[in-house]
Enzyme design. Structure first.
Site, PDB file in Angstrom:
ATOM      1  N   SER A  35       1.763  -4.533  13.204  1.00  0.00           N
ATOM      2  CA  SER A  35       2.000  -3.607  14.321  1.00  0.00           C
ATOM      3  C   SER A  35       0.969  -3.801  15.423  1.00  0.00           C
ATOM      4  CB  SER A  35       1.990  -2.152  13.831  1.00  0.00           C
ATOM      5  OG  SER A  35       0.772  -1.878  13.165  1.00  0.00           O
ATOM      6  N   SER A 126     -15.657   5.681  11.053  1.00  0.00           N
ATOM      7  CA  SER A 126     -16.132   5.444  12.421  1.00  0.00           C
ATOM      8  C   SER A 126     -17.259   6.407  12.774  1.00  0.00           C
ATOM      9  CB  SER A 126     -14.951   5.666  13.364  1.00  0.00           C
ATOM     10  OG  SER A 126     -15.376   5.735  14.691  1.00  0.00           O
ATOM     11  N   TYR A 151      -6.915  10.660  16.683  1.00  0.00           N
ATOM     12  CA  TYR A 151      -7.419   9.477  15.966  1.00  0.00           C
ATOM     13  C   TYR A 151      -8.703   9.826  15.212  1.00  0.00           C
ATOM     14  CZ  TYR A 151     -10.104   5.300  15.002  1.00  0.00           C
ATOM     15  OH  TYR A 151     -10.889   4.368  14.360  1.00  0.00           O
ATOM     16  N   LYS A 155      -9.793  10.064  10.913  1.00  0.00           N
ATOM     17  CA  LYS A 155     -10.930   9.488  10.172  1.00  0.00           C
ATOM     18  C   LYS A 155     -11.640  10.584   9.373  1.00  0.00           C
ATOM     19  CE  LYS A 155     -10.314   5.259  11.236  1.00  0.00           C
ATOM     20  NZ  LYS A 155      -9.755   4.373  10.216  1.00  0.00           N
ATOM     21  N   TYR A 179     -18.371   2.567  11.069  1.00  0.00           N
ATOM     22  CA  TYR A 179     -18.724   1.526  12.030  1.00  0.00           C
ATOM     23  C   TYR A 179     -19.140   2.158  13.345  1.00  0.00           C
ATOM     24  CZ  TYR A 179     -15.080  -0.827   9.161  1.00  0.00           C
ATOM     25  OH  TYR A 179     -14.281  -1.293   8.163  1.00  0.00           O
ATOM     26  N   PHE A 220     -17.125   3.755  33.525  1.00  0.00           N
ATOM     27  CA  PHE A 220     -16.824   5.186  33.475  1.00  0.00           C
ATOM     28  C   PHE A 220     -18.105   6.031  33.468  1.00  0.00           C
ATOM     29  CE2 PHE A 220     -12.986   3.548  30.961  1.00  0.00           C
ATOM     30  CZ  PHE A 220     -12.166   3.526  32.075  1.00  0.00           C
TER      31      PHE A 220
HETATM   32  P1  NAD Z   1      -6.776  -3.648  14.448  1.00  0.00           P
HETATM   33  O1  NAD Z   1      -5.697  -2.865  15.103  1.00  0.00           O
HETATM   34  O2  NAD Z   1      -7.144  -4.959  15.021  1.00  0.00           O
HETATM   35  O3  NAD Z   1      -6.426  -3.869  12.910  1.00  0.00           O
HETATM   36  C1  NAD Z   1      -5.674  -2.945  12.156  1.00  0.00           C
HETATM   37  C2  NAD Z   1      -4.581  -3.714  11.450  1.00  0.00           C
HETATM   38  O4  NAD Z   1      -3.826  -2.813  10.650  1.00  0.00           O
HETATM   39  C3  NAD Z   1      -3.600  -4.393  12.409  1.00  0.00           C
HETATM   40  O5  NAD Z   1      -3.439  -5.738  12.015  1.00  0.00           O
HETATM   41  C4  NAD Z   1      -2.301  -3.604  12.235  1.00  0.00           C
HETATM   42  O6  NAD Z   1      -1.170  -4.433  12.391  1.00  0.00           O
HETATM   43  C5  NAD Z   1      -2.442  -3.092  10.822  1.00  0.00           C
HETATM   44  N1  NAD Z   1      -1.735  -1.841  10.513  1.00  0.00           N
HETATM   45  C6  NAD Z   1      -1.743  -0.682  11.218  1.00  0.00           C
HETATM   46  N2  NAD Z   1      -0.972   0.224  10.597  1.00  0.00           N
HETATM   47  C7  NAD Z   1      -0.478  -0.364   9.477  1.00  0.00           C
HETATM   48  C8  NAD Z   1       0.368   0.058   8.429  1.00  0.00           C
HETATM   49  N3  NAD Z   1       0.894   1.285   8.388  1.00  0.00           N
HETATM   50  N4  NAD Z   1       0.668  -0.820   7.447  1.00  0.00           N
HETATM   51  C9  NAD Z   1       0.172  -2.070   7.466  1.00  0.00           C
HETATM   52  N5  NAD Z   1      -0.630  -2.541   8.424  1.00  0.00           N
HETATM   53  C10 NAD Z   1      -0.955  -1.690   9.424  1.00  0.00           C
HETATM   54  O7  NAD Z   1      -8.062  -2.682  14.354  1.00  0.00           O
HETATM   55  P2  NAD Z   1      -9.556  -3.017  13.945  1.00  0.00           P
HETATM   56  O8  NAD Z   1     -10.384  -2.876  15.154  1.00  0.00           O
HETATM   57  O9  NAD Z   1      -9.620  -4.249  13.146  1.00  0.00           O
HETATM   58  O10 NAD Z   1      -9.862  -1.759  13.030  1.00  0.00           O
HETATM   59  C11 NAD Z   1      -9.778  -1.801  11.624  1.00  0.00           C
HETATM   60  C12 NAD Z   1     -10.142  -0.451  11.057  1.00  0.00           C
HETATM   61  O11 NAD Z   1     -11.448  -0.097  11.479  1.00  0.00           O
HETATM   62  C13 NAD Z   1      -9.239   0.688  11.512  1.00  0.00           C
HETATM   63  O12 NAD Z   1      -9.082   1.573  10.420  1.00  0.00           O
HETATM   64  C14 NAD Z   1     -10.026   1.343  12.618  1.00  0.00           C
HETATM   65  O13 NAD Z   1      -9.680   2.683  12.772  1.00  0.00           O
HETATM   66  C15 NAD Z   1     -11.430   1.177  12.097  1.00  0.00           C
HETATM   67  N6  NAD Z   1     -12.460   1.211  13.143  1.00  0.00           N
HETATM   68  C16 NAD Z   1     -12.375   0.355  14.207  1.00  0.00           C
HETATM   69  C17 NAD Z   1     -13.331   0.387  15.208  1.00  0.00           C
HETATM   70  C18 NAD Z   1     -13.232  -0.499  16.415  1.00  0.00           C
HETATM   71  O14 NAD Z   1     -13.855  -0.180  17.429  1.00  0.00           O
HETATM   72  N7  NAD Z   1     -12.500  -1.608  16.379  1.00  0.00           N
HETATM   73  C19 NAD Z   1     -14.405   1.277  15.097  1.00  0.00           C
HETATM   74  C20 NAD Z   1     -14.479   2.118  13.994  1.00  0.00           C
HETATM   75  C21 NAD Z   1     -13.501   2.072  13.022  1.00  0.00           C
HETATM   76  C1  WQD Z   2     -17.758   1.942  25.205  1.00  0.00           C
HETATM   77  C2  WQD Z   2     -18.431   2.370  26.497  1.00  0.00           C
HETATM   78  C3  WQD Z   2     -17.072   3.755  27.934  1.00  0.00           C
HETATM   79  C4  WQD Z   2     -14.094   0.733  28.916  1.00  0.00           C
HETATM   80  C5  WQD Z   2     -14.043   4.031  21.005  1.00  0.00           C
HETATM   81  C6  WQD Z   2     -13.440   5.077  20.107  1.00  0.00           C
HETATM   82  C7  WQD Z   2     -14.182   5.169  18.824  1.00  0.00           C
HETATM   83  C8  WQD Z   2     -14.369   3.803  18.180  1.00  0.00           C
HETATM   84  C9  WQD Z   2     -14.758   2.728  19.141  1.00  0.00           C
HETATM   85  C10 WQD Z   2     -12.858   3.497  16.358  1.00  0.00           C
HETATM   86  C11 WQD Z   2     -18.161   3.827  26.857  1.00  0.00           C
HETATM   87  C12 WQD Z   2     -17.397   2.441  28.591  1.00  0.00           C
HETATM   88  C13 WQD Z   2     -15.199   1.372  28.386  1.00  0.00           C
HETATM   89  C14 WQD Z   2     -14.042   0.513  30.316  1.00  0.00           C
HETATM   90  C15 WQD Z   2     -16.192   1.549  30.526  1.00  0.00           C
HETATM   91  N1  WQD Z   2     -13.195   3.308  17.551  1.00  0.00           N
HETATM   92  N2  WQD Z   2     -16.227   1.777  29.183  1.00  0.00           N
HETATM   93  N3  WQD Z   2     -15.105   0.919  31.074  1.00  0.00           N
HETATM   94  O1  WQD Z   2     -15.778   4.989  23.593  1.00  0.00           O
HETATM   95  O2  WQD Z   2     -17.628   4.178  22.097  1.00  0.00           O
HETATM   96  O3  WQD Z   2     -15.393   4.371  21.203  1.00  0.00           O
HETATM   97  O4  WQD Z   2     -13.975   2.785  20.316  1.00  0.00           O
HETATM   98  O5  WQD Z   2     -13.197   4.302  15.565  1.00  0.00           O
HETATM   99  O6  WQD Z   2     -13.482   6.034  18.016  1.00  0.00           O
HETATM  100  O7  WQD Z   2     -13.496   6.327  20.773  1.00  0.00           O
HETATM  101  O8  WQD Z   2     -15.888   2.575  22.838  1.00  0.00           O
HETATM  102  O9  WQD Z   2     -15.398   0.430  23.912  1.00  0.00           O
HETATM  103  O10 WQD Z   2     -14.004   2.448  24.556  1.00  0.00           O
HETATM  104  O11 WQD Z   2     -16.383   2.316  25.271  1.00  0.00           O
HETATM  105  O12 WQD Z   2     -17.117   1.902  31.265  1.00  0.00           O
HETATM  106  O13 WQD Z   2     -13.074  -0.028  30.852  1.00  0.00           O
HETATM  107  O14 WQD Z   2     -17.890   1.609  27.588  1.00  0.00           O
HETATM  108  O15 WQD Z   2     -17.129   4.809  28.834  1.00  0.00           O
HETATM  109  O16 WQD Z   2     -19.317   4.339  27.413  1.00  0.00           O
HETATM  110  P1  WQD Z   2     -16.210   4.118  22.511  1.00  0.00           P
HETATM  111  P2  WQD Z   2     -15.318   1.881  24.152  1.00  0.00           P
END
Ligand code: NAD
Ligand code: WQD
Length: 349
Positions: A35, A126, A151, A155, A179, A220
Site C-alpha cells: 500500500s 514513535s 496516527y 501508536k 524511533y 514551517f
Molecule cells: P513505510 O510506509 O515506508 O512502510 C510501511 C510498510 O507497511 C509499507 O511497505 C506498506 O505498504 C506496509 N503496510 C501498511 N499497511 C499494511 C497492512 N495493513 N498490511 C501489510 N502491509 C502494510 O513506513 P516506514 O517509514 O518504513 O515506517 C515503518 C513503521 O515505523 C511504521 O509503523 C511507522 O508508523 C513507524 N515509524 C516511522 C517513522 C518515520 O518517520 N518514518 C517514525 C516513527 C515510527
Molecule cells: C521535521 C521538521 C517540520 C517538512 C513526523 C510525525 C511523527 C514521526 C516523524 C512517525 C519539523 C519541518 C517539514 C517541510 C519543514 N513519524 N518541515 N518543511 O514533524 O518531527 O514528525 O514524522 O511516527 O509522528 O509527526 O517530522 O519530517 O514532518 O518534520 O519545515 O516541508 O521539519 O516543521 O520541524 P516530524 P517531519
C-alpha cells in the site's frame, strides 16, 4: 537459522532492516500489501545481500490470510511489525482508516502469535508519544502526552495493547522501539525512502527540492524558541535504526529481556534544527536547496530529541553514522531515482 517475519518489510525502515537481518544470518519472510511501497524493493535488497527474501503480498488486516501465512511458513521465531499507515495529515482526514489499519493489524498478529507459537515481538513506535516533552532530552520514563493526531494515537493505543496482552499471558515477550526521525538511505543507494506524492517529511522534501522536482522547500516556522527559530528534531540514520532491530530480536531470542515488555528510545541524543539540516545538506552535497520561511505547521512540536542512554547501555546499540554521511546517502538515493526516471523516459521515447 532463526526465521523472522517482517511486516511492512518492503517499506522504508522495513527494507533496511531486512538487509541487516539477512547480513546477520537470519531468514526473513516479508509480509506487505504494497500500500505504500513497491515490489522492486526486493531487487534492491537482493542486490545488496545476494538473497531474495520470501515475500507474501498480504494485508495484515486480513486475519485469515495471515493465519494461512503462518501455516505456510512454520517455525517463525520472531515478528518485527512495521506495517502501518504513517501520514499524520492523512490520519486527521481518515481517522477510521488509520485506526482500522494500525490497530487491527496489531491485534491480528497478537492473536495469531500463541496459536503459531511465536513468542517474540518487536514493535515500531514513535517519539510522537511524548508530544512536547517537559524535559529534554527525553527519556523512556517521560509521561505520554495526549496524541496530536489519530496516527499518533494509534501508536499510543498499540503500545497499550502490547502491554495488556503481555500482562495477560506470560507467553509473550515484546520490545517497543520509539524511533525519533529516521532519515537517509542505504549507502549502496539500492534502497531508500519512496514517498508517495508530495512528501510530508522534511528530508524527502529537501532532496526533491534539490533535484528540481519541487520549486522550493517551505520552512514551517522561524519564530520558535530555539537558537535559530526553527524546530529541532533528533534525526537518526535509517541503517543505524535498522541495526537496532537486529539487536532487539537477538535479545528476545536469547531470552535476555528483563521484562515482558521493554521500551527503548532510538535516537542520536543530538537535536538539529531545520535550518541546520538544510545548511549541512547543501554543504556536504554541493547543491542548493531553495527555501523560504512560512508560518508554523499545525500540530508541530517545537523541539524534541532523545536521551538514548537506556538503549546504549542495555541494548548495546548506539547511533554511529554522522549526519553528514546520512545526508550524503539521502542525496545519492534521490540522484539514483532521478537516473531511473530518465532511463525510463528515454526507453519510452
Ligand atoms: P513505510 O510506509 O515506508 O512502510 C510501511 C510498510 O507497511 C509499507 O511497505 C506498506 O505498504 C506496509 N503496510 C501498511 N499497511 C499494511 C497492512 N495493513 N498490511 C501489510 N502491509 C502494510 O513506513 P516506514 O517509514 O518504513 O515506517 C515503518 C513503521 O515505523 C511504521 O509503523 C511507522 O508508523 C513507524 N515509524 C516511522 C517513522 C518515520 O518517520 N518514518 C517514525 C516513527 C515510527
Ligand atoms: C521535521 C521538521 C517540520 C517538512 C513526523 C510525525 C511523527 C514521526 C516523524 C512517525 C519539523 C519541518 C517539514 C517541510 C519543514 N513519524 N518541515 N518543511 O514533524 O518531527 O514528525 O514524522 O511516527 O509522528 O509527526 O517530522 O519530517 O514532518 O518534520 O519545515 O516541508 O521539519 O516543521 O520541524 P516530524 P517531519
Amino acid at each position: 537459522m532463526a526465521k523472522i517475519l517482517v511486516t511492512g518489510g518492503t517499506g522504508y525502515i522495513g527494507s533496511h532492516t531486512v538487509v541487516e537481518l539477512q547480513k546477520a544470518g537470519f531468514e526473513v519472510i516479508i509480509v506487505d500489501n504494497l500500500s505504500n511501497s513497491n515490489i522492486d524493493v526486493l531487487n534492491g535488497i537482493e542486490k545488496i545481500t545476494g538473497i531474495r527474501p520470501v515475500f507474501e503480498n498480504i494485508d495484515c488486516v486480513d486475519y485469515v490470510a495471515l493465519d494461512r501465512m503462518f501455516e505456510k511458513h512454520p517455525g517463525i521465531d520472531a515478528i518485527i511489525h512495521f506495517a502501518a499507515s504513517k501520514a499524520v495529515g492523512e490520519s486527521v482526514e481518515k481517522p477510521l482508516m488509520y485506526y482500522r489499519n494500525n490497530l487491527t493489524s496489531l491485534i491480528n498478529l497478537q492473536q495469531l502469535m500463541p496459536i503459531h507459537k511465536v513468542k517474540n515481538f518487536v514493535f515500531s513506535s514513535s517519539c510522537t508519544v511524548y508530544g512536547q516533552p517537559d524535559e529534554l532530552p527525553v527519556t523512556e520514563n517521560a509521561p505520554i502526552k495526549p496524541a496530536l493526531s489519530p496516527y499518533g494515537n494509534t501508536k499510543q493505543i498499540c503500545e497499550e495493547i502490547i502491554q495488556d496482552t503481555a500482562h495477560s499471558n506470560s507467553f509473550y515477550r515484546s520490545i517497543i522501539l520509539r524511533y525519533f526521525n529516521p532519515i537517509g538511505a542505504h549507502p549502496s543507494a539500492e534502497i531508500g525512502e519512496l514517498p508517495n506524492g508530495v512528501p510530508n517529511n522534511l528530508l524527502p522534501f529537501v532532496t526533491q527540492t534539490a533535484i528540481g522536482l519541487r520549486k522550493e522547500l517551505k520552512v514551517f516556522g522561524s519564530d520558535y524558541n530555539t537558537p535559530d527559530g526553527t524546530c529541532i528534531r533528533d534525526y537518526i540514520n535509517v541503517v543505524d535504526l535498522a541495526k537496532a532491530h537486529v539487536i532487539a530480536v537477538k535479545r528476545l531470542l536469547e531470552e535476555k529481556a528483563e521484562k515482558a515488555v521493554e521500551i527503548f528510545n532510538l535516537g542520536t541524543g543530538r537535536g538539529l534544527s531545520v535550518l541546520e539540516i538544510i545548511k549541512t545538506f547543501e554543504k556536504v552535497n554541493g547543491v542548493a536547496v531553495p527555501h523560504q520561511f512560512v508560518g508554523r505547521r499545525e500540530g508541530d512540536i517545537e523541539q524534541v530529541w532523545a536521551d538514548p542512554t537506556y538503549a546504549n547501555n542495555v541494548l548495546g546499540w548506539k547511533a554511529e553514522e554522522t549526519v553528514e554521511d546520512t545526508l550524503k546517502s539521502a542525496w545519492a538515493w534521490e540522484t539514483k531515482l532521478a537516473q531511473q526516471r530518465a532511463e525510463k523516459k528515454s526507453s519510452e521515447e
